[in-house]
Design an enzyme around this catalytic site. Structure first.
Site, PDB file in Angstrom:
ATOM      1  NE  ARG A   8      90.446  -7.131 -65.319  1.00 27.73           N
ATOM      2  CZ  ARG A   8      90.991  -7.993 -66.180  1.00 27.73           C
ATOM      3  NH1 ARG A   8      91.994  -7.606 -66.961  1.00 27.73           N
ATOM      4  NH2 ARG A   8      90.539  -9.226 -66.251  1.00 27.73           N
ATOM      5  CG  HIS A   9      88.602  -7.430 -60.206  1.00 21.80           C
ATOM      6  ND1 HIS A   9      89.334  -8.589 -60.332  1.00 21.80           N
ATOM      7  CD2 HIS A   9      87.675  -7.465 -61.186  1.00 21.80           C
ATOM      8  CE1 HIS A   9      88.865  -9.300 -61.341  1.00 21.80           C
ATOM      9  NE2 HIS A   9      87.862  -8.625 -61.887  1.00 21.80           N
ATOM     10  NE  ARG A  58      85.515 -10.716 -60.862  1.00 17.29           N
ATOM     11  CZ  ARG A  58      84.294 -11.131 -61.164  1.00 17.29           C
ATOM     12  NH1 ARG A  58      83.557 -11.752 -60.266  1.00 17.29           N
ATOM     13  NH2 ARG A  58      83.799 -10.932 -62.384  1.00 17.29           N
ATOM     14  CD  GLU A  85      84.039  -8.379 -66.734  1.00 15.80           C
ATOM     15  OE1 GLU A  85      83.537  -7.478 -67.473  1.00 15.80           O
ATOM     16  OE2 GLU A  85      85.260  -8.559 -66.654  1.00 15.80           O
ATOM     17  CG  HIS A 155      84.160  -6.192 -62.626  1.00 14.18           C
ATOM     18  ND1 HIS A 155      84.513  -7.335 -61.955  1.00 14.18           N
ATOM     19  CD2 HIS A 155      83.268  -5.542 -61.828  1.00 14.18           C
ATOM     20  CE1 HIS A 155      83.861  -7.386 -60.798  1.00 14.18           C
ATOM     21  NE2 HIS A 155      83.096  -6.312 -60.706  1.00 14.18           N
TER      22      HIS A 155
END
Length: 203
Positions: A8-9, A58, A85, A155
């Protein structure tokens, strides 16, 4: 056995400000950049044939930092909206605590964590999975079936969709699934996508 690493970022500005982010393109914080560097260090001993990320900066920036930190330069990168996301609809940009005060903790928890109940004009996890999993099956598992090692940086909810399938979680099981920012989750898979091992690289 092929390897699939899912990250996940790192922390984004709206993660820090406790806002619903969804498809709004917000940058990483300095902590988020550091989380990405740490993820790169934890993946340094591995190698990957291809990397996947979303269309949101992101996640792309997190992947860029991981590649630079771990020395993965030259790895092909595929960016696709299917890994974005989940869309939070009318909640995007709103403070989570303020939203809970307005609509109630239970309602906001349902919007955030239930499988099938979307926020107003947004996606439920069910909807995110409906666009993420066909792409995962076709493209990412397609590479796995060819024996390739794959890195996915996306995400919280697109990754939850993938982990739900890999871990064979039901709707109740996925409610409790939390994926921390910047922590690699590494699977060893058979060529047909069957999970052989799962390890959280959190230290």
């Amino acid at each position: 056995m092929p390897t699939l690493a899912i990250v996940r970022h790192g922390q984004s500005l709206w993660n820090l400000e406790n806002r619903f982010t969804g498809w709004v393109d917000v940058p990483l914080t300095e902590k988020g950049r550091e989380e990405a560097r740490t993820a790169g260090e934890r993946l340094r001993d591995m190698s990957f044939d291809v990397a996947y990320t979303s269309r949101l900066s992101r996640a792309q920036h997190t992947l860029d930092i991981i590649i630079e930190t771990a020395g993965f330069e030259g790895v092909p990168v595929i960016r696709d909206e299917a890994l974005n996301e989940r869309h939070y609809g009318d909640l995007q940009g709103l403070n989570k605590a303020d939203t809970a005060a307005k609509y109630g903790d239970e309602q906001v928890h349902t919007w955030r964590r239930s499988f099938a109940t979307p926020p107003p004009n947004g996606e439920a996890l069910k909807d995110t999975a409906a666009r993420t999993l066909p792409f995962f099956d076709r493209a990412i598992l397609g590479d796995i079936r060819q024996g390739k090692d794959v890195l996915v940086v996306a995400h919280g909810n697109s990754n939850r969709s993938i982990v739900m399938q890999l871990d064979d979680l039901d709707e109740e099981g996925v409610l409790a699934l939390e994926l921390a920012t910047g922590i690699p989750l590494v699977y060893e898979l058979d060529a047909d996508g069957t999970v052989r091992s799962r390890e959280l690289h959190d230290r």
